[in-house]
Design an enzyme around this catalytic site. Sequence first.
Site, PDB file in Angstrom:
ATOM      1  N   ASP A 253     -15.231   2.981   8.451  1.00  0.00           N
ATOM      2  CA  ASP A 253     -16.631   2.919   8.015  1.00  0.00           C
ATOM      3  C   ASP A 253     -16.839   3.578   6.655  1.00  0.00           C
ATOM      4  O   ASP A 253     -17.873   4.200   6.409  1.00  0.00           O
ATOM      5  CB  ASP A 253     -17.568   3.547   9.069  1.00  0.00           C
ATOM      6  CG  ASP A 253     -17.331   2.940  10.434  1.00  0.00           C
ATOM      7  OD1 ASP A 253     -17.209   1.707  10.490  1.00  0.00           O
ATOM      8  OD2 ASP A 253     -17.238   3.683  11.415  1.00  0.00           O
TER       9      ASP A 253
ATOM     10  N   GLY B  50     -17.116   1.954   3.920  1.00  0.00           N
ATOM     11  CA  GLY B  50     -17.819   1.028   3.019  1.00  0.00           C
ATOM     12  C   GLY B  50     -16.849   0.074   2.340  1.00  0.00           C
ATOM     13  O   GLY B  50     -17.073  -0.360   1.212  1.00  0.00           O
TER      14      GLY B  50
ATOM     15  N   ALA C 147     -13.416  -4.023  13.809  1.00  0.00           N
ATOM     16  CA  ALA C 147     -13.926  -3.707  12.476  1.00  0.00           C
ATOM     17  C   ALA C 147     -15.323  -4.294  12.316  1.00  0.00           C
ATOM     18  O   ALA C 147     -15.671  -5.287  12.947  1.00  0.00           O
ATOM     19  CB  ALA C 147     -13.010  -4.299  11.416  1.00  0.00           C
ATOM     20  N   GLY C 148     -16.097  -3.679  11.480  1.00  0.00           N
ATOM     21  CA  GLY C 148     -17.424  -4.228  11.187  1.00  0.00           C
ATOM     22  C   GLY C 148     -17.750  -3.906   9.753  1.00  0.00           C
ATOM     23  O   GLY C 148     -17.793  -2.752   9.370  1.00  0.00           O
ATOM     24  N   HIS C 149     -17.903  -4.920   8.942  1.00  0.00           N
ATOM     25  CA  HIS C 149     -18.218  -4.700   7.536  1.00  0.00           C
ATOM     26  C   HIS C 149     -19.605  -5.241   7.245  1.00  0.00           C
ATOM     27  O   HIS C 149     -19.896  -6.392   7.526  1.00  0.00           O
ATOM     28  CB  HIS C 149     -17.194  -5.410   6.641  1.00  0.00           C
ATOM     29  CG  HIS C 149     -15.835  -4.810   6.722  1.00  0.00           C
ATOM     30  ND1 HIS C 149     -14.695  -5.443   6.300  1.00  0.00           N
ATOM     31  CD2 HIS C 149     -15.440  -3.610   7.170  1.00  0.00           C
ATOM     32  CE1 HIS C 149     -13.660  -4.657   6.486  1.00  0.00           C
ATOM     33  NE2 HIS C 149     -14.090  -3.541   7.020  1.00  0.00           N
TER      34      HIS C 149
ATOM     35  N   THR D 265     -14.016   0.345  20.981  1.00  0.00           N
ATOM     36  CA  THR D 265     -15.103  -0.596  20.729  1.00  0.00           C
ATOM     37  C   THR D 265     -15.241  -1.598  21.886  1.00  0.00           C
ATOM     38  O   THR D 265     -16.153  -2.419  21.875  1.00  0.00           O
ATOM     39  CB  THR D 265     -14.844  -1.387  19.426  1.00  0.00           C
ATOM     40  OG1 THR D 265     -13.617  -2.101  19.576  1.00  0.00           O
ATOM     41  CG2 THR D 265     -14.772  -0.460  18.226  1.00  0.00           C
TER      42      THR D 265
ATOM     43  N   ARG E 261       5.748  -8.363  24.466  1.00  0.00           N
ATOM     44  CA  ARG E 261       6.196  -9.750  24.319  1.00  0.00           C
ATOM     45  C   ARG E 261       5.671 -10.686  25.400  1.00  0.00           C
ATOM     46  O   ARG E 261       6.314 -11.653  25.782  1.00  0.00           O
ATOM     47  CB  ARG E 261       7.726  -9.811  24.206  1.00  0.00           C
ATOM     48  CG  ARG E 261       8.145  -9.318  22.846  1.00  0.00           C
ATOM     49  CD  ARG E 261       9.356  -8.505  22.807  1.00  0.00           C
ATOM     50  NE  ARG E 261       9.284  -7.321  23.621  1.00  0.00           N
ATOM     51  CZ  ARG E 261      10.329  -6.597  23.951  1.00  0.00           C
ATOM     52  NH1 ARG E 261      11.521  -6.954  23.557  1.00  0.00           N
ATOM     53  NH2 ARG E 261      10.196  -5.507  24.686  1.00  0.00           N
TER      54      ARG E 261
ATOM     55  N   GLN F 124     -10.636  -0.149   9.611  1.00  0.00           N
ATOM     56  CA  GLN F 124     -10.517   1.216  10.134  1.00  0.00           C
ATOM     57  C   GLN F 124     -10.064   2.186   9.025  1.00  0.00           C
ATOM     58  O   GLN F 124     -10.241   1.885   7.856  1.00  0.00           O
ATOM     59  CB  GLN F 124      -9.588   1.284  11.355  1.00  0.00           C
ATOM     60  CG  GLN F 124     -10.144   0.582  12.586  1.00  0.00           C
ATOM     61  CD  GLN F 124      -9.777  -0.885  12.660  1.00  0.00           C
ATOM     62  OE1 GLN F 124      -8.677  -1.272  12.358  1.00  0.00           O
ATOM     63  NE2 GLN F 124     -10.708  -1.719  13.085  1.00  0.00           N
TER      64      GLN F 124
ATOM     65  N   THR G 228     -21.462  -0.931  13.214  1.00  0.00           N
ATOM     66  CA  THR G 228     -21.728  -2.347  12.962  1.00  0.00           C
ATOM     67  C   THR G 228     -21.297  -3.183  14.166  1.00  0.00           C
ATOM     68  O   THR G 228     -21.874  -4.220  14.463  1.00  0.00           O
ATOM     69  CB  THR G 228     -20.918  -2.824  11.731  1.00  0.00           C
ATOM     70  OG1 THR G 228     -20.984  -1.823  10.735  1.00  0.00           O
ATOM     71  CG2 THR G 228     -21.431  -4.127  11.177  1.00  0.00           C
ATOM     72  N   THR G 229     -20.264  -2.714  14.876  1.00  0.00           N
ATOM     73  CA  THR G 229     -19.723  -3.497  15.984  1.00  0.00           C
ATOM     74  C   THR G 229     -20.391  -3.139  17.306  1.00  0.00           C
ATOM     75  O   THR G 229     -20.707  -4.007  18.102  1.00  0.00           O
ATOM     76  CB  THR G 229     -18.196  -3.268  16.071  1.00  0.00           C
ATOM     77  OG1 THR G 229     -17.631  -3.664  14.822  1.00  0.00           O
ATOM     78  CG2 THR G 229     -17.557  -4.064  17.187  1.00  0.00           C
TER      79      THR G 229
ATOM     80  N   LEU H 267     -22.558   7.679  -2.211  1.00  0.00           N
ATOM     81  CA  LEU H 267     -22.931   8.952  -2.836  1.00  0.00           C
ATOM     82  C   LEU H 267     -24.447   9.155  -2.781  1.00  0.00           C
ATOM     83  O   LEU H 267     -24.934  10.278  -2.639  1.00  0.00           O
ATOM     84  CB  LEU H 267     -22.439   8.975  -4.298  1.00  0.00           C
ATOM     85  CG  LEU H 267     -22.670  10.279  -5.051  1.00  0.00           C
ATOM     86  CD1 LEU H 267     -21.905  11.437  -4.411  1.00  0.00           C
ATOM     87  CD2 LEU H 267     -22.263  10.153  -6.530  1.00  0.00           C
TER      88      LEU H 267
HETATM   89  P1  IMP Z   1     -10.403   0.330  19.411  1.00  0.00           P
HETATM   90  O1  IMP Z   1      -9.923   0.036  18.047  1.00  0.00           O
HETATM   91  O2  IMP Z   1     -11.548  -0.536  19.848  1.00  0.00           O
HETATM   92  O3  IMP Z   1      -9.309   0.375  20.429  1.00  0.00           O
HETATM   93  O4  IMP Z   1     -11.024   1.824  19.395  1.00  0.00           O
HETATM   94  C1  IMP Z   1     -10.213   2.982  19.204  1.00  0.00           C
HETATM   95  C2  IMP Z   1     -10.937   3.987  18.332  1.00  0.00           C
HETATM   96  O5  IMP Z   1     -11.060   3.477  17.000  1.00  0.00           O
HETATM   97  C3  IMP Z   1     -12.370   4.304  18.783  1.00  0.00           C
HETATM   98  O6  IMP Z   1     -12.646   5.651  18.470  1.00  0.00           O
HETATM   99  C4  IMP Z   1     -13.213   3.394  17.902  1.00  0.00           C
HETATM  100  O7  IMP Z   1     -14.520   3.878  17.752  1.00  0.00           O
HETATM  101  C5  IMP Z   1     -12.432   3.467  16.617  1.00  0.00           C
HETATM  102  N1  IMP Z   1     -12.631   2.298  15.728  1.00  0.00           N
HETATM  103  C6  IMP Z   1     -12.109   1.067  15.877  1.00  0.00           C
HETATM  104  N2  IMP Z   1     -12.497   0.258  14.869  1.00  0.00           N
HETATM  105  C7  IMP Z   1     -13.279   0.997  14.069  1.00  0.00           C
HETATM  106  C8  IMP Z   1     -13.951   0.722  12.834  1.00  0.00           C
HETATM  107  O8  IMP Z   1     -13.918  -0.374  12.274  1.00  0.00           O
HETATM  108  N3  IMP Z   1     -14.658   1.758  12.319  1.00  0.00           N
HETATM  109  C9  IMP Z   1     -14.699   2.993  12.890  1.00  0.00           C
HETATM  110  N4  IMP Z   1     -14.077   3.292  14.032  1.00  0.00           N
HETATM  111  C10 IMP Z   1     -13.367   2.302  14.625  1.00  0.00           C
END
Ligand code: IMP
Length: 429
Positions: free
Chosen positions: A13, A15, A39-41, A130, A144, A225, A300-301, A333
């Site tokens: 996160d 940005g 991920a969430g952008h 998530t 596998r 991430q 975002t997610t 900032l």
């Molecule tokens: P997972 O990726 O859903 O298995 O989550 C594992 C950890 O990574 C958790 O603490 C999530 O909140 C964090 N996480 C996964 N993707 C993101 C992201 O895009 N931004 C921030 N934290 C994330």
Amino acid sequence: MTNVAIIGTQWGDEGKGKVVDLLSDRAELIVRFQGGNNAGHTLVVGDQTFALHTVPSGVLRPGKISVIASGVVVDPEDLLLEIRALNERGARISPATLKISDKAHMILPYHRLLDSAREKDSAGQLLGTTGRGIGPTYEDKAARIGLRLGDLRSEEVLRARLTLALREKNCLFQNLYGVPTLKVEDLLKRAQPWRSELVPYLTDTADLIQKAQAAGRHILFEGAQGVQLDLDHGTYPYVTSSNPTTGAVAVGTGLAPRELENVLGLVKAYTSRVGEGPFPTELGDETGEFIRQRGQEFGTTTGRPRRCGWLDAVVVRSAVRLCGVERLAVTKLDVLSGLKELKIACHYELDGQLLDQVPADFRDLARCRPVYETVPGFSEDIQRARKLADLPAAAQTYLRLVEKLVGRPTALVSVGPERSETIVSHEYF
Ligand code: IMP
């Protein structure tokens, strides 16, 4: 200079979406190399806000090729919804502009089910994932027994792979988690639209990227991430199941490691974390709340409120070393405007010792006390600043302190969510 990797130096996160979108103006290929729809952008273009999860952030630029490479895990249902939603808003995504690796693994309904069953299991381990099925999908890849997108080409292959995977999964659902089991035939039916709609997008993306590199085309590698969520180098077990560090660019795309030329480290002007796990500079007070509200720090997610705190230079320095970061992009900032003083953690104190590295064991990190440098804050609205000299003196001092503590110069400072709200001091392409 032909390629740049965008790496999150904190807990995600930072940005990245906005910076990738900005740099993709001059890039020809924009490539996701790891992670999935965890991920969430968020991108702001004019008066429209777009939330992207799997599709690379360059997709809103006409004439660019977006690539989902083999290191990414793809939820076919979710990806199709994302493509449809973006196209309804004028994005024009098609197999000509979006290329997806046939080696990328699929997130299937049983992965999501397993992810959430584990998180709800009171005797298990709460990670605050998530819930998108990311961990179980990467587990199956390593075991596998995963299914790759290329498997969608043959119903026979799909049936055989699903039958194999469901043997173990249904055993867990029935006997350990007490949730309904899944049937191969139901999944095959559900996969029909994925087959007809996604197969045209599939291709050998490693070949595509290698050829683009050989032809000297500009390539942007978009990380998801952040380094502290890295499966190997992050705060294990409070991490994601892929590697957001630079090494994953090579593994997740098929580009030889020596061909990667630039690494831009994304540093949010403060720190946030979503999910469980240690966070030394976390602020549980009104300053943390101020940052959360002003920075709109809600996932975002998942929509979860993000934990917020001061910038942690120990964390960013470890990312610089692990990822070969040679320049920084400091983001958000503007969010810090209005705070009387600003702090940056320069070291940790643990059992009477000063540490300048993140300890390997999360239990030790949880006991670390940050040692801060404090500088005066600023109260001006800085969203209209377009060069460093436009910033108030206190904001310039803060940036200089970041550069000094991290040991790298700044290439870019983001002072607002819009593309134009950016100070660029180094051009990549
Ligand atoms: P997972 O990726 O859903 O298995 O989550 C594992 C950890 O990574 C958790 O603490 C999530 O909140 C964090 N996480 C996964 N993707 C993101 C992201 O895009 N931004 C921030 N934290 C994330």
